[in-house]
Scaffold this motif. Structure first.
Motif, short mmCIF file in Angstrom:
data_model
loop_
_atom_site.label_atom_id
_atom_site.label_comp_id
_atom_site.label_asym_id
_atom_site.label_seq_id
_atom_site.Cartn_x
_atom_site.Cartn_y
_atom_site.Cartn_z
N VAL B 64 18.15 44.14 45.22
CA VAL B 64 18.09 43.06 46.19
C VAL B 64 19.29 42.14 46.02
O VAL B 64 19.86 42.02 44.95
N SER B 65 19.63 41.48 47.13
CA SER B 65 20.78 40.59 47.12
C SER B 65 20.37 39.21 46.62
O SER B 65 19.29 38.74 46.96
N GLY B 66 21.21 38.59 45.82
CA GLY B 66 20.95 37.22 45.37
C GLY B 66 20.26 37.16 44.01
O GLY B 66 19.90 38.18 43.44
N GLY B 67 20.12 35.94 43.49
CA GLY B 67 19.49 35.75 42.19
C GLY B 67 20.49 35.82 41.05
O GLY B 67 20.15 35.59 39.90
N VAL B 68 21.72 36.19 41.37
CA VAL B 68 22.75 36.28 40.35
C VAL B 68 24.01 35.64 40.90
O VAL B 68 24.28 35.70 42.10
N HIS B 69 24.75 35.00 40.01
CA HIS B 69 25.97 34.33 40.43
C HIS B 69 27.15 35.00 39.76
O HIS B 69 27.14 35.26 38.56
N LEU B 70 28.17 35.33 40.57
CA LEU B 70 29.40 35.90 40.00
C LEU B 70 30.54 34.94 40.28
O LEU B 70 30.87 34.66 41.43
N HIS B 71 31.08 34.41 39.21
CA HIS B 71 32.21 33.50 39.34
C HIS B 71 33.48 34.30 39.13
O HIS B 71 33.76 34.76 38.02
N ALA B 72 34.23 34.49 40.21
CA ALA B 72 35.46 35.29 40.14
C ALA B 72 36.52 34.61 40.97
O ALA B 72 36.21 33.90 41.92
N PRO B 73 37.80 34.78 40.62
CA PRO B 73 38.84 34.13 41.44
C PRO B 73 38.93 34.80 42.81
O PRO B 73 38.67 35.99 42.94
N LEU B 74 39.29 34.03 43.85
CA LEU B 74 39.49 34.60 45.18
C LEU B 74 40.72 35.49 45.16
O LEU B 74 40.78 36.52 45.81
N GLU B 75 41.69 35.02 44.40
CA GLU B 75 42.95 35.73 44.34
C GLU B 75 43.40 35.79 42.88
O GLU B 75 43.43 34.77 42.21
N ALA B 76 43.73 37.00 42.41
CA ALA B 76 44.19 37.15 41.02
C ALA B 76 45.66 37.52 41.06
O ALA B 76 46.03 38.53 41.64
N GLU B 77 46.49 36.68 40.45
CA GLU B 77 47.92 36.98 40.44
C GLU B 77 48.22 38.19 39.59
O GLU B 77 49.05 39.01 39.92
N ASN B 78 47.50 38.29 38.48
CA ASN B 78 47.73 39.38 37.54
C ASN B 78 46.46 40.20 37.40
O ASN B 78 45.49 39.76 36.81
N GLY B 79 46.49 41.42 37.93
CA GLY B 79 45.30 42.28 37.88
C GLY B 79 44.92 42.73 36.49
O GLY B 79 43.84 43.28 36.28
N ALA B 80 45.81 42.53 35.52
CA ALA B 80 45.52 42.97 34.15
C ALA B 80 44.51 42.05 33.47
O ALA B 80 43.84 42.45 32.53
N VAL B 81 44.41 40.82 33.95
CA VAL B 81 43.51 39.84 33.33
C VAL B 81 42.83 39.04 34.44
O VAL B 81 43.40 38.08 34.94
N VAL B 82 41.64 39.48 34.83
CA VAL B 82 40.91 38.76 35.87
C VAL B 82 39.60 38.25 35.26
O VAL B 82 38.74 39.05 34.88
#
Lengths: 104, 159
Positions: B64-82
């Motif tokens: 099911v959708s929801g119940g969890v929060h994912l904090h991630a950047p909208l844009e990552a300059e460096n894909g090696a460290v996101v």
């Protein structure tokens, strides 16, 4: 090769945040070396366990997508001052690492 | 066989040293724990598509959708460290998982939680290119999920 493992804890309001830093290359096995043009063999942490008083609390299985020098944070509840928090990891080459600290 | 005294002493000593080292080694928590570690789920880490991964990890449990929060950047300059933070307020989360749609293998990390742990996990991952990232929280009877699109300027496969 020695791989350093470091750990720090911070307790606030009954919740202990555990920060773990391992200086591990986390090579994916998918990348060619720009110098030798040969594939750099995969070398990555497979399992990292954070334990409280020797009882596992969080067991993390990792793939090759975890960044070089993994920095992991988890939160534990019910840890008391003086409790022993430890971290142990094992990688795909069988190397292991360990660090421990007491909850302040 | 009569060994020269010097050689005999040397051998006897190195043998003892090894035995002592082995004895000390066995008592170290690293190795004690290593024996009880569950096996790394190789099969799950080799799945390419996130849908197959969902099925493999959670079987027929409803997702099911929801119940969890994912904090991630909208844009990552460096894909090696996101940087990624998964958190949930759901009671008794059993497992957390993080998957990247367009990575060579979808699953980045799988976290097994015990009742000592809160539903929180912070990790930095590699992303080859712009992709949707999915966070999962498994509880006793269902799986909660959320996804975020992360734009990657420089891919992280070159690590």
């Amino acid at each position: 090769m020695h791989i350093a493992t470091r750990m720090k804890t911070r307790t606030q309001g009954g919740i202990t945040e555990v920060l773990v830093l391992v200086n591990h290359p986390m090579d994916t096995g998918l990348v060619k070396s720009p110098i030798t043009h040969k594939i750099i063999p995969a070398h990555f942490i497979k399992t990292l366990t954070i334990a409280i008083n020797h009882k596992p609390a969080v067991i993390t299985d990792m793939g090759i997508a975890v960044s070089k020098d993994p920095l992991i944070a988890v939160k534990l509840k019910g840890a008391k001052s003086g409790d022993l928090v430890s971290v142990d990891w094992i990688d795909n080459e069988g190397m292991t690492g360990h660090a421990e600290t007491h909850v302040s | 066989m009569n060994l020269p005294r010097r050689t005999f002493l040397k051998q006897a000593f190195s043998g003892t040293a090894l035995a002592v080292a082995a004895g000390a080694g066995l008592l170290r928590p690293t190795q004690a724990l290593a024996r009880t570690w569950p096996t790394w789920p190789a099969q799950s880490f080799h799945i390419k598509h996130w849908r197959d991964l969902e099925h493999s990890l959670f079987g027929s449990k409803p997702v099911v959708s929801g119940g969890v929060h994912l904090h991630a950047p909208l844009e990552a300059e460096n894909g090696a460290v996101v940087p990624m933070v998964i958190s949930t307020k759901l009671a008794a989360p059993k497992r957390l998982a993080l998957a990247v749609d367009h990575n060579p293998y979808a699953l980045a990390t799988l976290v097994n939680l015990t009742p000592h742990a809160l539903g929180f996990f912070n990790v930095r991952i590699k992303m080859g290119k712009t992709s949707r990232v999915r966070a999962y929280v498994e509880t006793a009877d269902r799986v909660h999920t959320v996804d975020r699109l992360v734009k990657v300027t420089i891919g992280g496969c070159g690590g």
